[in-house]
Design an enzyme around this catalytic site. Structure first.
Site, PDB file in Angstrom:
ATOM      1  N   ALA A 254     -61.971  21.025  54.251  1.00 11.30           N
ATOM      2  CA  ALA A 254     -61.782  22.339  54.871  1.00 11.30           C
ATOM      3  C   ALA A 254     -62.304  23.421  53.933  1.00 11.30           C
ATOM      4  CB  ALA A 254     -60.307  22.569  55.179  1.00 11.30           C
ATOM      5  N   GLN A 255     -63.261  24.195  54.410  1.00 13.75           N
ATOM      6  CA  GLN A 255     -63.911  25.186  53.551  1.00 13.75           C
ATOM      7  C   GLN A 255     -63.278  26.562  53.668  1.00 13.75           C
ATOM      8  OE1 GLN A 255     -68.077  25.287  54.524  1.00 13.75           O
ATOM      9  NE2 GLN A 255     -68.491  23.260  53.696  1.00 13.75           N
ATOM     10  N   GLY A 256     -63.151  27.049  54.906  1.00 11.67           N
ATOM     11  CA  GLY A 256     -62.866  28.463  55.121  1.00 11.67           C
ATOM     12  C   GLY A 256     -61.590  28.958  54.480  1.00 11.67           C
TER      13      GLY A 256
ATOM     14  N   GLU B 162     -62.510  35.663  59.932  1.00  6.69           N
ATOM     15  CA  GLU B 162     -63.305  34.642  60.600  1.00  6.69           C
ATOM     16  C   GLU B 162     -63.301  34.879  62.101  1.00  6.69           C
ATOM     17  OE1 GLU B 162     -62.673  31.009  57.365  1.00  6.69           O
ATOM     18  OE2 GLU B 162     -61.723  30.868  59.332  1.00  6.69           O
TER      19      GLU B 162
ATOM     20  N   ASP C 248     -57.964   6.764  64.394  1.00  7.29           N
ATOM     21  CA  ASP C 248     -57.033   5.650  64.214  1.00  7.29           C
ATOM     22  C   ASP C 248     -55.624   6.018  64.658  1.00  7.29           C
ATOM     23  OD1 ASP C 248     -59.052   4.034  63.016  1.00  7.29           O
ATOM     24  OD2 ASP C 248     -58.748   5.098  61.128  1.00  7.29           O
TER      25      ASP C 248
ATOM     26  N   HIS D 207     -67.639  22.678  65.991  1.00  2.99           N
ATOM     27  CA  HIS D 207     -67.906  23.806  65.096  1.00  2.99           C
ATOM     28  C   HIS D 207     -69.319  24.304  65.358  1.00  2.99           C
ATOM     29  CE1 HIS D 207     -68.234  26.312  61.533  1.00  2.99           C
ATOM     30  NE2 HIS D 207     -66.948  26.130  61.324  1.00  2.99           N
TER      31      HIS D 207
ATOM     32  N   ARG E  17     -64.879  30.066  68.311  1.00  2.18           N
ATOM     33  CA  ARG E  17     -65.797  28.945  68.126  1.00  2.18           C
ATOM     34  C   ARG E  17     -66.353  28.393  69.433  1.00  2.18           C
ATOM     35  NH1 ARG E  17     -62.694  25.632  63.274  1.00  2.18           N
ATOM     36  NH2 ARG E  17     -63.311  27.052  61.603  1.00  2.18           N
TER      37      ARG E  17
ATOM     38  N   HIS F 228     -65.806  18.809  65.341  1.00  3.91           N
ATOM     39  CA  HIS F 228     -65.131  19.308  64.138  1.00  3.91           C
ATOM     40  C   HIS F 228     -63.636  19.039  64.112  1.00  3.91           C
ATOM     41  CE1 HIS F 228     -64.466  21.776  60.648  1.00  3.91           C
ATOM     42  NE2 HIS F 228     -63.731  22.656  61.307  1.00  3.91           N
TER      43      HIS F 228
ATOM     44  N   ARG G 174     -58.920  25.908  69.106  1.00  4.59           N
ATOM     45  CA  ARG G 174     -58.244  26.296  67.859  1.00  4.59           C
ATOM     46  C   ARG G 174     -58.862  27.545  67.250  1.00  4.59           C
ATOM     47  NH1 ARG G 174     -59.110  25.326  62.321  1.00  4.59           N
ATOM     48  NH2 ARG G 174     -60.948  24.023  62.755  1.00  4.59           N
TER      49      ARG G 174
END
Length: 544
Positions: free
Chosen positions: A66-68, A133, A228, A249, A295, A356, A391
């Site tokens: 996770a970057q943001g 964002e 899974d 994304h 998004r 994503h 999301r």
């Protein structure tokens, strides 16, 4: 509410006999070592023992990538009501308002708790540096290491877990199936390359296995995100919900020879433009919020623009931003692009959407309980009601922390009321006694590539009934001979899990005859207010 019943060929993926397999016992079993799983583990108090099972090393999870950042109202100019409104707007009529309010109100405290654990968020003038964002009305995203927030949060959490005597971690251990007896989850059957199969019996079990991005050819997820948890919960009889909602994304690095690296939402949050192959800044053609639209809107716009220009990607343009800001905020992205000869301060970044975040999953209530007694769940494997049909950026790490904490607290409280019972239960698998393992006849890699390509082409960003029907027929055909085989390693089990999750996603996508959030259908392009409801799915097979 729309309900779908689905059938299973086998309740368990493998044959077993309790007298021939080693047994282990714990108070709280946690399947998954991302931010949700470790948040749960840290809530289990002494003298209870928690066991964390991770498919790979602890440092491998969607959380790490996770970057943001993590969203929370930390700016005096922002308000809780704003964050709630932004989340509900992004969710397109499918959010649970009570869940949204609960999670958003907890956000500031959960972020402060992460700081106490040792997370070093980026600062500006001694205060948390906050960015904005897509879909957010204010700057409320706390970030770390510029564009490596998940990595820093997980570093701090792993260090805390490793210091705890009450938490035992089993890395590189694959969870084959949940164990159920008399309608209650009793633990899990796991496999380790060094020890083979093991029954892990638990008073309470928490599912925190992450996402399902690897169902699609183009994805930001690491190779371990193979649905899974969704599959093992479905086989165990837990209710699944909103499986049609996979978030794509908008901006994934698209360079031949490169893995599909995520280009963070925060790049557009700091002012980057989206341009097509002709240089046109096209988002104004689709939404007044331009590059800061949610998004789902941006992904759809990029897809349509690629079709118009007949080009396989669009471009992110940062060249008008100060070079020092780019270097400070996006060091990881800059390094990745530099490997391919791109200087992001001067060159355009080729991007296109990719799978994503799995919005749908195991149904849980406000306490993180699933519909299967003894089983709790948190994180991306769940459907909590927070995200609705789409999301909002940077709400995922927040959800993982909040629901991980709820699951850990609730599971520990119930485990504390159950006396120690170090004995196995008389479970039996429904496989024949004679082995039918003929996996040498199957090219598992080819099957997986065929599945992910089919899902990308026909169950991806844009869908219609014809494509969904064809994809369903193909997946059903492949699954017919994949599910009938017993495999002996994770490569085969992952494929079986992906096949089941794909079937559920296709079935739900066909049932939702409208476009809403991340689910867009050519043949039903409008949103139908009458379909603002969940699609739930439960297996017909049970073990009594």
């Amino acid at each position: 509410m729309a309900d779908i019943n689905f059938s299973l060929l086998h309740r368990y993926l493998v044959r077993f006999h309790p007298k021939q397999i080693p047994h282990a016992f714990t108070d709280v079993l946690i399947l998954g070592g991302g931010i949700a799983g470790l948040s749960a583990a840290l809530e289990v108090p002494a003298p209870l023992q928690a066991t964390v099972i991770t498919k790979d090393a602890l440092v491998q999870s969607n959380s790490v990538y996770a970057q943001g950042g993590i969203a929370g109202v930390l700016d005096p100019l922002d308000e809780i009501a704003n964050h709630i409104a932004d989340t509900i707007t992004a969710g397109k009529g499918m959010c649970d308002p009570d869940v949204v309010e609960m999670v958003i109100r907890e956000a500031p405290e959960r972020i402060r708790q992460l700081i106490k654990l040792g997370t070093q968020f980026d600062l500006e003038d001694g205060e948390l540096a906050l960015t904005r964002e897509g879909g957010h009305s204010h700057r409320r995203i706390a970030h770390a290491l510029g564009d490596a927030t998940g990595k820093e949060i997980m570093r701090a959490m792993i260090a805390e877990v490793n210091q705890s005597e009450r938490i035992q971690c089993w890395p590189e251990t694959f969870t084959i199936d949940l164990l159920t007896y008399e309608g209650v989850c009793r633990g899990a059957l796991v496999w380790n390359p060094h020890h083979g199969k093991t029954f892990v019996w638990a008073k309470q079990t928490i599912l925190a296995t992450g996402g399902a991005g690897c169902l699609f050819r183009e994805t930001t997820n690491p190779q371990i995100a193979t649905a899974d948890g969704h599959a093992i919960a479905a086989r165990a009889g837990a209710e699944m919900r909103d499986m049609e909602f996979m978030q794509f994304h908008p901006t994934v690095l698209y360079i031949a020879g490169s893995s599909r690296h995520l280009i963070s939402e925060a790049v557009r949050g700091e002012g980057a433009y989206l341009r097509d192959a002709t240089g046109h800044r096209f988002m104004a053609d689709y939404d007044d919020r331009l590059e800061l639209a949610p998004r789902d809107v941006v992904s759809q716009a990029i897809t349509l623009q690629m079709k118009k220009t007949k080009h396989p990607n669009v471009f992110l343009d940062l060249t008008h931003l100060p070079p020092e800001l780019i270097k400070e905020r996006f060091p990881h992205i800059g390094d990745v692009c530099a490997e391919f000869g791109l200087n992001i301060a001067h060159d355009l970044i080729p991007v296109r959407p990719g799978a994503h975040y799995m919005v749908g999953g195991v149904t849980v209530d406000r306490d993180a309980r699933t519909t299967l007694p003894g089983l709790w769940a948190a994180g991306e494997v769940t459907s909590t009601g927070l995200h609705g049909a789409n999301r909002l950026a940077s709400n995922s790490l927040l959800e993982g922390v909040v629901y991980g904490r709820l699951a850990g607290h609730g599971a520990a409280a119930e485990a504390a009321e159950i006396p120690d019972q170090y004995r196995a239960l008389p479970l039996e698998s429904d496989w024949p006694t004679v082995s039918v393992d003929d996996t040498d006849q199957l090219d598992l890699k080819d099957l997986r590539n065929s599945l992910t390509s089919e899902m990308w082409r026909k169950v991806g960003i844009q869908r219609d009934d014809s494509d969904l029907n064809e994809a369903g027929q193909n997946v059903e055909f492949w699954n017919r001979y994949v599910a009938s085989r017993e495999f002996a390693s994770p490569e085969g089990w992952e494929l079986q899990n992906m096949m089941l999750a794909a079937k559920l996603m296709i079935a739900a996508a066909r049932q939702r005859t409208e476009s809403r959030g991340v689910h867009f259908r050519h043949d039903y392009p409008d949103t139908d207010p009458a379909q603002a409801r969940h699609i739930t799915m439960v297996s017909k097979r049970t073990d009594g």
